[in-house]
Design a protein around this motif. Structure first.
Motif, PDB file in Angstrom:
ATOM      1  N   ARG A 143       0.828  -1.211   0.000  1.00 13.65           N
ATOM      2  CA  ARG A 143       0.000   0.000   0.000  1.00 13.65           C
ATOM      3  C   ARG A 143       0.861   1.260   0.000  1.00 13.65           C
ATOM      4  NH1 ARG A 143      -5.478   1.295   3.386  1.00 13.65           N
ATOM      5  NH2 ARG A 143      -5.762   3.388   2.564  1.00 13.65           N
ATOM      6  N   GLY A 160      -7.812   2.687  -6.081  1.00 12.95           N
ATOM      7  CA  GLY A 160      -7.874   3.303  -4.766  1.00 12.95           C
ATOM      8  C   GLY A 160      -8.292   2.367  -3.656  1.00 12.95           C
ATOM      9  N   ARG A 161      -9.176   2.849  -2.817  1.00  9.55           N
ATOM     10  CA  ARG A 161      -9.568   2.156  -1.595  1.00  9.55           C
ATOM     11  C   ARG A 161     -10.214   0.801  -1.849  1.00  9.55           C
ATOM     12  NH1 ARG A 161      -9.839   3.483   3.490  1.00  9.55           N
ATOM     13  NH2 ARG A 161     -11.316   2.448   4.867  1.00  9.55           N
ATOM     14  N   ARG A 162     -10.866   0.642  -2.979  1.00 10.38           N
ATOM     15  CA  ARG A 162     -11.564  -0.626  -3.255  1.00 10.38           C
ATOM     16  C   ARG A 162     -10.598  -1.803  -3.269  1.00 10.38           C
ATOM     17  NH1 ARG A 162     -14.777  -1.085  -8.269  1.00 10.38           N
ATOM     18  NH2 ARG A 162     -13.150   0.226  -9.198  1.00 10.38           N
ATOM     19  N   TRP A 164      -7.841  -2.199  -1.404  1.00  8.58           N
ATOM     20  CA  TRP A 164      -7.479  -2.583  -0.044  1.00  8.58           C
ATOM     21  C   TRP A 164      -8.658  -3.188   0.692  1.00  8.58           C
ATOM     22  CZ3 TRP A 164      -2.867  -2.872  -1.103  1.00  8.58           C
ATOM     23  CH2 TRP A 164      -2.216  -1.915  -1.880  1.00  8.58           C
ATOM     24  N   GLU A 165      -9.847  -2.688   0.446  1.00  7.22           N
ATOM     25  CA  GLU A 165     -11.028  -3.298   1.053  1.00  7.22           C
ATOM     26  C   GLU A 165     -11.198  -4.735   0.588  1.00  7.22           C
ATOM     27  OE1 GLU A 165     -14.101  -0.591  -0.042  1.00  7.22           O
ATOM     28  OE2 GLU A 165     -13.779   0.726   1.712  1.00  7.22           O
ATOM     29  N   TYR A 168      -8.537  -6.808   2.425  1.00  3.47           N
ATOM     30  CA  TYR A 168      -8.941  -7.031   3.818  1.00  3.47           C
ATOM     31  C   TYR A 168      -9.965  -8.163   3.891  1.00  3.47           C
ATOM     32  CZ  TYR A 168      -6.906  -2.382   4.834  1.00  3.47           C
ATOM     33  OH  TYR A 168      -6.074  -1.291   4.971  1.00  3.47           O
ATOM     34  N   GLN A 230      -0.663   5.279   9.029  1.00  6.21           N
ATOM     35  CA  GLN A 230      -2.016   5.261   8.484  1.00  6.21           C
ATOM     36  C   GLN A 230      -2.394   3.875   7.986  1.00  6.21           C
ATOM     37  OE1 GLN A 230      -4.304   7.582   8.619  1.00  6.21           O
ATOM     38  NE2 GLN A 230      -5.820   6.367   7.476  1.00  6.21           N
ATOM     39  N   GLU A 234      -5.525   1.490   9.472  1.00  6.32           N
ATOM     40  CA  GLU A 234      -6.616   0.936   8.667  1.00  6.32           C
ATOM     41  C   GLU A 234      -6.590  -0.585   8.673  1.00  6.32           C
ATOM     42  OE1 GLU A 234      -7.512   2.596   4.924  1.00  6.32           O
ATOM     43  OE2 GLU A 234      -7.108   4.656   5.534  1.00  6.32           O
TER      44      GLU A 234
END
Length: 321
Positions: A143, A160-162, A164-165, A168, A230, A234
């Motif tokens: 990341r 982007g964030r999608r 890492w989600e 996870y 950060q 998360e």
């Protein structure tokens, strides 16, 4: 968990546990210098007790041969992972423990899914596996340095964030699968302060016998300190689950970090509560036969069973043949 030791350990590690579903701010929520009111002298005794407890439960874990334990250690450079492993596992049988470190992926590893190389190093039943850095590098280093993704040959990559989600979710599902199959996942983040890392780097530079531990890459990674904080925050928020919770261990004091790690691992083994297998009637009869044969071979004047003579106990194999 009626055992008083178990109650004390559970109480001791409670402040370190990341509550599943909580939102974590690593800097605000966890103090790297926290020491629970202990001093180093007391800590040495506690660590000795923890190591002894681990040795006892590891033997039972191996004998039962039903559960395995995976300990994941994450930390920034100089966080103390190697020393923690060395001290905490000093009393266990090395045949039942395997430590794996994960560096830059090889070309073979890049030809598989990102969890493949970690899955290959999972423990067998009855064993403890330790990941010195773990699959969580895939949501930390990757990341902070997204260019690493270019080498992972993903057929499609959410933006982007999608991304890492998604990772996870995949990691949580994988750990749930392992837990459902009898493999306990223990996750510890050694939480080091920026100043303590600086001091440890200086020591590696100043002491010739520690020069080999220093790399210019360590300084380059240090420049990304805030990004890592950060990413850690998360990661802890998204992947501390009821089946595989995270523990944030204060790491500025090495002795305290080792006590905490031993306590978390001991807590896991106590919860498993592995038992020595009980033999059936046929096996007990065979033990009785073997015992009589061995007693008959005792030298003249010697006790037939020296151990039984020194440790009389009801219920020993063959006592009620």
């Amino acid at each position: 968990m009626a055992d008083k030791r178990a109650e004390r350990i559970a109480e001791f590690i409670a402040p370190l546990r990341v509550k599943p579903g909580s939102t974590v701010d690593l800097v605000a929520d966890f103090d790297p210098r926290y020491k629970a009111g202990l001093n180093k002298q007391t800590g040495v005794e506690l660590l000795r007790t923890g190591v002894s407890l681990l040795a006892e439960y590891q033997t039972r874990l191996a004998a039962q041969d039903t559960y395995g334990v995976l300990l994941c250690l994450q930390a920034l450079d100089a966080g103390g992972k190697d020393g923690t492993i060395r001290h905490v596992m000093s009393g266990v049988n090395p045949q039942g423990v395997r430590v794996s470190s994960f560096k830059v992926p090889s070309s073979e590893e890049l030809d598989h899914d990102y969890l493949w190389r970690y899955a290959r190093r999972l423990p067998a039943r009855g064993d403890i596996a330790i990941f010195n850095r773990s699959h969580y590098e895939e949501v930390l280093v990757v990341r902070v340095h997204p260019e690493v993704l270019d080498r992972q040959k993903l057929p499609s990559r959410p933006s982007g964030r999608r991304l890492w989600e998604r990772r996870y979710r995949e990691i949580n599902n994988w750990e749930r699968y392992l837990t459902d199959n009898g493999f306990k996942v223990v996750k510890i983040l050694l939480n080091l302060s920026r100043e303590e890392q600086r001091l440890r780097f200086m020591k590696r530079i100043d002491l010739p016998e520690k020069n080999w531990k220093f790399s210019a890459a360590d300084i380059r990674e240090r420049r990304w300190w805030d990004d890592y904080q950060q990413a850690f925050s998360e990661m802890l928020s998204a992947t501390s689950t009821s089946w595989a919770p995270w523990y944030v261990v204060p790491a500025d004091r090495k002795w305290f970090a080792r006590i905490c790690t031993a306590a978390v691992l001991a807590h896991t083994l106590i919860e498993i509560d592995p038992q020595y297998p009980k033999v059936d009637a046929k096996a007990r009869k065979e033990l009785l036969t073997a015992r009589r044969e061995l007693e008959a071979e005792a030298p003249e004047g010697a006790p037939p069973d020296p151990y039984a003579a020194r440790h009389p106990a009801p219920g020993r194999a063959g006592d009620h043949g």
